[in-house]
Design a protein around this motif. Structure first.
Motif, mmCIF file in Angstrom:
data_model
loop_
_atom_site.group_PDB
_atom_site.id
_atom_site.type_symbol
_atom_site.label_atom_id
_atom_site.label_comp_id
_atom_site.label_asym_id
_atom_site.label_seq_id
_atom_site.Cartn_x
_atom_site.Cartn_y
_atom_site.Cartn_z
ATOM 1 N N GLU A 1 47.996 108.572 92.638
ATOM 2 C CA GLU A 1 46.946 109.535 92.835
ATOM 3 C C GLU A 1 45.752 109.263 91.692
ATOM 4 N N GLN A 2 44.435 108.102 92.690
ATOM 5 C CA GLN A 2 43.863 107.502 91.404
ATOM 6 C C GLN A 2 43.314 108.455 91.271
ATOM 7 N N LYS A 3 42.553 108.919 89.697
ATOM 8 C CA LYS A 3 41.802 109.896 89.689
ATOM 9 C C LYS A 3 40.553 109.391 90.228
ATOM 10 N N ASP A 4 39.077 110.628 90.162
ATOM 11 C CA ASP A 4 38.140 110.349 90.332
ATOM 12 C C ASP A 4 37.412 110.854 89.140
ATOM 13 N N ILE A 5 37.402 110.451 87.578
ATOM 14 C CA ILE A 5 36.399 110.620 86.494
ATOM 15 C C ILE A 5 35.545 111.532 86.408
ATOM 16 N N GLY A 6 34.469 111.109 87.662
ATOM 17 C CA GLY A 6 32.799 111.459 87.813
ATOM 18 C C GLY A 6 32.248 110.325 86.866
ATOM 19 N N VAL A 7 32.744 109.456 87.176
ATOM 20 C CA VAL A 7 31.727 109.033 85.873
ATOM 21 C C VAL A 7 30.171 107.883 87.043
ATOM 22 N N THR A 8 29.288 107.858 86.516
ATOM 23 C CA THR A 8 28.208 107.227 87.585
ATOM 24 C C THR A 8 27.795 105.698 87.106
ATOM 25 N N THR A 9 28.290 105.614 85.880
ATOM 26 C CA THR A 9 28.150 103.765 85.448
ATOM 27 C C THR A 9 29.448 102.698 84.914
ATOM 28 N N ILE A 10 29.117 101.831 84.816
ATOM 29 C CA ILE A 10 30.070 101.413 84.408
ATOM 30 C C ILE A 10 29.949 100.619 82.779
ATOM 31 N N LYS A 11 29.552 101.461 82.212
ATOM 32 C CA LYS A 11 29.454 101.485 80.677
ATOM 33 C C LYS A 11 30.217 103.053 80.212
ATOM 34 N N GLU A 12 29.842 103.892 81.205
ATOM 35 C CA GLU A 12 31.391 105.406 81.340
ATOM 36 C C GLU A 12 32.222 105.185 81.795
ATOM 37 N N TYR A 13 32.946 104.108 82.784
ATOM 38 C CA TYR A 13 33.634 103.762 82.640
ATOM 39 C C TYR A 13 34.992 102.842 81.822
ATOM 40 N N ILE A 14 33.983 101.884 81.610
ATOM 41 C CA ILE A 14 34.640 101.441 80.306
ATOM 42 C C ILE A 14 35.118 102.711 79.179
ATOM 43 N N SER A 15 34.361 103.490 78.474
ATOM 44 C CA SER A 15 34.004 104.589 77.175
ATOM 45 C C SER A 15 35.414 105.048 77.919
ATOM 46 N N ALA A 16 35.225 105.766 79.389
ATOM 47 C CA ALA A 16 36.453 106.453 79.557
ATOM 48 C C ALA A 16 38.296 106.278 79.450
ATOM 49 N N LEU A 17 37.980 105.166 80.361
ATOM 50 C CA LEU A 17 38.990 104.228 80.192
ATOM 51 C C LEU A 17 39.952 103.405 78.850
ATOM 52 N N ARG A 18 38.737 103.341 77.966
ATOM 53 C CA ARG A 18 38.911 103.404 75.800
ATOM 54 C C ARG A 18 40.052 103.908 74.965
#
Length: 272
Positions: free
Chosen positions: A168-185
């Motif tokens: 189940e792949q989560k949708d964390i609601g980020v809109t930019t790749i920068k936000e994605y990297i921060s959340a993943l970190r």
């Protein structure tokens, strides 16, 4: 009172001296004794190795040397050298914060023997850590996992059944790749449990993340130099699978490469 003073002196002398695990090494010099203290060995910052050796010709007073090896440059440095004594031997103190001039190690020197041995051991441990975790990472990268389960009916008969589960792949609601990297970190950091042996170490890993949240591939851009630490980094990555959904990138992608820096207990920064 006199008995108490004697006992106190014995206790203090035992505290001052530090236990050692001396391993004999073949120096290829006739009549020359060479030992490595395996308890003193410490891997630091990926390529640096700190350790102590005992050496000398048979029948003569032996010496102890506290050394630093740079595995990446094949350099060595002598932190300190003195006549060996069990009472004054103190590797933990001298190797705690070493500052030493480094230079290329000569292959005809007896110092080359423990230097090369420790680099070989280090490389084997790191490779073993990769091998131990690789199969787990590869399995987690599959889009589907097929398993067999055993279900018992009312009469306690075992009924074999097969099922497929899709992560189940989560949708964390980020809109930019920068936000994605921060959340993943943050998620990687929460999943990371570095061992005590990895203090003062840093590892850099590149992971390929599929658009479906799978782990497509990984490689270390820089090993920590500590096998347990490298294993813990890979375990943190494996625990994070499936990875969150990518933000809208404007075009379809199969996977993206991300680089993360694991600096003992904290994923400091990340780079796309």
């Amino acid at each position: 009172m006199k008995k108490f003073i004697v006992l106190s002196a014995l206790f203090l002398s035992s505290v001052c001296s530090q236990a050692a695990d001396w391993q004999w090494m073949n120096s290829n010099f006739q009549g020359f004794d060479l030992y490595l203290d395996r308890d003193s060995v410490k891997y630091v910052n990926g390529s640096d190795i700190l350790y102590a050796i005992r050496y000398g010709y048979a029948g003569k007073p032996q010496k102890v040397a506290y050394l630093k090896t740079d595995a990446s440059k094949n350099y060595i440095g002598v932190i300190a050298s003195e006549e060996y004594s069990e009472k004054t031997y103190r590797p933990k103190t001298i190797l705690a914060n070493p500052h030493v001039f480094m230079k290329p190690v000569k292959t005809d020197s007896f110092l080359f023997v423990p230097h090369r041995y420790l680099i070989t051991v280090r490389d084997k441990k790191i490779q073993q850590a990769y091998d131990d975790v690789k199969s787990i990472a590869v399995n987690q990268s599959q889009e589907q996992v097929t398993s067999r389960v055993e279900i018992r009916d009312k009469n306690e008969n075992i009924i074999p059944a097969s099922y497929k589960t899709t992560p189940e792949q989560k949708d964390i609601g980020v809109t930019t790749i920068k936000e994605y990297i921060s959340a993943l970190r943050t998620e990687l950091e929460n999943n990371w449990k570095p061992p005590k042996s990895g203090k003062e170490t840093q590892a850099v890993i590149i992971i390929a993340i599929g658009s479906d949240g799978s782990l497509r591939n990984y490689k270390f851009a820089q090993s920590s130099g500590d096998a347990d630490t490298d294993r813990s980094v890979l375990t943190a990555v494996e625990k994070t699978v499936p990875f969150p959904k990518f933000p809208n990138l404007g075009k379809p992608v199969n996977y993206l490469n991300f680089q993360f820096i694991f600096d003992y207990g904290k994923v400091k920064k990340s780079v796309l």
